[in-house]
Design an enzyme around this catalytic site. Structure first.
Site, PDB file in Angstrom:
ATOM      1  N   SER A  10       0.833  -1.209   0.000  1.00  0.00           N
ATOM      2  CA  SER A  10       0.000   0.000   0.000  1.00  0.00           C
ATOM      3  C   SER A  10       0.863   1.252   0.000  1.00  0.00           C
ATOM      4  CB  SER A  10      -0.890  -0.004   1.242  1.00  0.00           C
ATOM      5  OG  SER A  10      -1.414   1.280   1.438  1.00  0.00           O
ATOM      6  N   HIS A  35      -1.383  -1.196  -4.215  1.00  0.00           N
ATOM      7  CA  HIS A  35      -2.623  -0.839  -3.512  1.00  0.00           C
ATOM      8  C   HIS A  35      -2.610   0.670  -3.259  1.00  0.00           C
ATOM      9  CE1 HIS A  35      -6.024  -1.837  -0.809  1.00  0.00           C
ATOM     10  NE2 HIS A  35      -5.571  -0.809  -0.082  1.00  0.00           N
ATOM     11  N   ASP A  37      -4.685   3.801  -1.735  1.00  0.00           N
ATOM     12  CA  ASP A  37      -5.779   4.159  -0.830  1.00  0.00           C
ATOM     13  C   ASP A  37      -6.246   5.586  -1.076  1.00  0.00           C
ATOM     14  OD1 ASP A  37      -6.023   1.819   1.001  1.00  0.00           O
ATOM     15  OD2 ASP A  37      -3.898   2.248   1.326  1.00  0.00           O
ATOM     16  N   MET A  39      -8.743   8.438   0.034  1.00  0.00           N
ATOM     17  CA  MET A  39      -9.593   8.832   1.174  1.00  0.00           C
ATOM     18  C   MET A  39     -10.143  10.227   0.902  1.00  0.00           C
ATOM     19  SD  MET A  39      -7.265   7.559   4.343  1.00  0.00           S
ATOM     20  CE  MET A  39      -6.430   5.962   4.327  1.00  0.00           C
ATOM     21  N   HIS A  68      -8.252   1.481  -3.936  1.00  0.00           N
ATOM     22  CA  HIS A  68      -9.171   1.214  -2.819  1.00  0.00           C
ATOM     23  C   HIS A  68      -9.849   2.531  -2.465  1.00  0.00           C
ATOM     24  CE1 HIS A  68      -9.476   0.023   1.750  1.00  0.00           C
ATOM     25  NE2 HIS A  68     -10.659   0.176   1.179  1.00  0.00           N
ATOM     26  N   MET A  70     -11.952   4.755  -0.454  1.00  0.00           N
ATOM     27  CA  MET A  70     -12.622   5.022   0.819  1.00  0.00           C
ATOM     28  C   MET A  70     -13.311   6.371   0.657  1.00  0.00           C
ATOM     29  SD  MET A  70      -9.677   3.546   3.312  1.00  0.00           S
ATOM     30  CE  MET A  70      -8.493   3.524   1.980  1.00  0.00           C
ATOM     31  N   MET A 139     -11.458  -5.626   5.342  1.00  0.00           N
ATOM     32  CA  MET A 139     -10.664  -4.706   6.158  1.00  0.00           C
ATOM     33  C   MET A 139     -10.404  -5.382   7.499  1.00  0.00           C
ATOM     34  SD  MET A 139      -9.993  -1.848   4.498  1.00  0.00           S
ATOM     35  CE  MET A 139      -9.136  -1.192   5.918  1.00  0.00           C
ATOM     36  N   GLY A 144      -8.875   4.035   7.213  1.00  0.00           N
ATOM     37  CA  GLY A 144      -8.545   5.433   7.441  1.00  0.00           C
ATOM     38  C   GLY A 144      -7.108   5.705   7.840  1.00  0.00           C
ATOM     39  N   TRP A 145      -6.423   4.700   8.371  1.00  0.00           N
ATOM     40  CA  TRP A 145      -5.059   4.911   8.865  1.00  0.00           C
ATOM     41  C   TRP A 145      -4.200   3.671   8.647  1.00  0.00           C
ATOM     42  CZ3 TRP A 145      -9.579   5.783  11.457  1.00  0.00           C
ATOM     43  CH2 TRP A 145      -9.888   7.121  11.731  1.00  0.00           C
ATOM     44  N   GLY A 146      -2.918   3.905   8.425  1.00  0.00           N
ATOM     45  CA  GLY A 146      -1.967   2.804   8.409  1.00  0.00           C
ATOM     46  C   GLY A 146      -1.469   2.542   9.818  1.00  0.00           C
ATOM     47  N   GLY A 147      -0.766   1.451   9.986  1.00  0.00           N
ATOM     48  CA  GLY A 147      -0.068   1.179  11.241  1.00  0.00           C
ATOM     49  C   GLY A 147      -0.924   0.733  12.410  1.00  0.00           C
ATOM     50  N   ASP A 177      -6.642  -6.341   4.390  1.00  0.00           N
ATOM     51  CA  ASP A 177      -6.039  -5.011   4.390  1.00  0.00           C
ATOM     52  C   ASP A 177      -6.019  -4.445   5.804  1.00  0.00           C
ATOM     53  OD1 ASP A 177      -5.147  -2.489   3.806  1.00  0.00           O
ATOM     54  OD2 ASP A 177      -6.902  -1.883   2.639  1.00  0.00           O
ATOM     55  N   GLY A 179      -2.922  -4.078   9.262  1.00  0.00           N
ATOM     56  CA  GLY A 179      -2.299  -4.782  10.380  1.00  0.00           C
ATOM     57  C   GLY A 179      -1.601  -6.070   9.990  1.00  0.00           C
ATOM     58  N   GLY A 199       1.059  -2.110   4.244  1.00  0.00           N
ATOM     59  CA  GLY A 199       1.577  -0.749   4.151  1.00  0.00           C
ATOM     60  C   GLY A 199       2.796  -0.550   5.014  1.00  0.00           C
ATOM     61  N   SER A 200       2.568  -0.329   6.316  1.00  0.00           N
ATOM     62  CA  SER A 200       3.684   0.056   7.188  1.00  0.00           C
ATOM     63  C   SER A 200       4.736  -1.035   7.313  1.00  0.00           C
ATOM     64  CB  SER A 200       3.168   0.481   8.569  1.00  0.00           C
ATOM     65  OG  SER A 200       2.256  -0.458   9.068  1.00  0.00           O
TER      66      SER A 200
HETATM   67  C1  DX5 Z   1      -6.171   1.713   5.731  1.00  0.00           C
HETATM   68  C2  DX5 Z   1      -5.760   1.301   4.345  1.00  0.00           C
HETATM   69  C3  DX5 Z   1      -4.655   0.332   4.265  1.00  0.00           C
HETATM   70  C4  DX5 Z   1      -3.369   0.735   4.915  1.00  0.00           C
HETATM   71  C5  DX5 Z   1      -2.859  -0.474   5.609  1.00  0.00           C
HETATM   72  O1  DX5 Z   1      -7.396   2.337   5.662  1.00  0.00           O
HETATM   73  O2  DX5 Z   1      -6.868   0.745   3.635  1.00  0.00           O
HETATM   74  O3  DX5 Z   1      -4.433  -0.081   2.913  1.00  0.00           O
HETATM   75  O4  DX5 Z   1      -2.389   1.210   4.033  1.00  0.00           O
HETATM   76  O5  DX5 Z   1      -1.775  -0.123   6.362  1.00  0.00           O
HETATM   77  P1  DX5 Z   1      -1.037  -1.128   7.338  1.00  0.00           P
HETATM   78  O6  DX5 Z   1      -0.552  -2.278   6.522  1.00  0.00           O
HETATM   79  O7  DX5 Z   1       0.038  -0.276   7.916  1.00  0.00           O
HETATM   80  O8  DX5 Z   1      -2.042  -1.557   8.378  1.00  0.00           O
HETATM   81 ZN    ZN Z   2      -6.443  -0.058   1.647  1.00  0.00          ZN
END
Ligand code: DX5
Ligand code: ZN
Length: 210
Positions: A10, A35, A37, A39, A68, A70, A139, A144-147, A177, A179, A199-200
């Site tokens: 991502s 991927h 994202d 938003m 993706h 959102m 999901m 809404g957020w990574g990490g 998607d 964690g 992502g992270s």
């Molecule tokens: C969150 C995104 C994810 C995000 C995942 O809303 O849809 O795609 O990048 O990030 P990690 O892998 O850090 O949880």
């Molecule tokens: Zn995503």
């Protein structure tokens, strides 16, 4: 173990000042689907990037893009994301009452249609669409957020989707998607995931894929 599972890194956790470099990193490290994202500040609080940025990154790689969305009311913007370079478009069932129309728009443009479920949304919410979609994105964190940390009960939805797919002979891929790291990866693969978004942990170099 992962030979039939695709890695989809991502861009949300990439350095936004060097997205060309990020897609290079993805290609060099086993990523086969980018991927992206999007938003809108309404469906989720943050705003990330939109069509112009996707069109620019499109020039930097031949890897396919899963966008993706959102965003609220995806039916009004799906076509413009395809114009920008999306190969797969994944929208949220919670964001529209026109999900069938969204799938139709994507297929009429010759692209792959994905439907995403927030953690608390049951698989039954998309039961009628399962014969028609190419991807179901589960999901595993709140969008809404990574990490964030994976929410364990979401893995059961992956297992349920895999069971339905096997029993009914459907074609959709199952994606997870949020964690995903080296500790949570085995459980989602065991449950029947086909595509892993990361992502992270991917961009920190912490995901052990090979
Ligand atoms: C969150 C995104 C994810 C995000 C995942 O809303 O849809 O795609 O990048 O990030 P990690 O892998 O850090 O949880
Ligand atoms: Zn995503």
């Amino acid at each position: 173990m992962k030979s039939n599972v695709m890695l989809s890194p991502s861009l949300l956790s990439a350095d936004f000042s060097n997205l060309a470099g990020a897609v290079g990193t993805i290609k060099e490290n086993s990523g086969s689907l980018v991927h992206i994202d999007v938003m809108d500040g309404h469906f989720v609080p943050q705003v990330t990037y939109g069509q112009p940025v996707i069109a620019s990154v499109r020039k930097c790689t031949d890897l396919p893009f899963d966008v993706h969305l959102m965003v609220e009311h995806p039916e009004s913007s799906i076509s413009s994301y395809i114009d920008a370079g999306a190969d797969w478009v994944t929208f949220h069932i919670e964001a529209t009452c026109h999900a069938d129309r969204c799938v139709q728009i994507i297929h009429e443009r010759g692209k792959k249609a994905g439907i995403a479920l927030c953690p608390a949304t049951p698989v039954s919410a998309i039961e009628t669409l399962l014969p028609f979609v190419d991807l179901v994105l589960v999901m595993t964190v709140n969008p809404g957020w990574g990490g964030q940390k994976l929410i364990p009960y979401t893995v059961e939805k992956v297992r349920k989707l895999a069971d339905i797919k096997r029993k009914e002979g459907f074609d959709y891929k199952i994606s997870v998607d949020g964690g995903i790291n080296s500790s949570t990866l085995p459980s989602v693969i065991d449950a029947g995931t086909d595509i892993v978004v990361s992502g992270s942990s991917f961009f920190k170099g912490e995901l052990k894929w090979e």
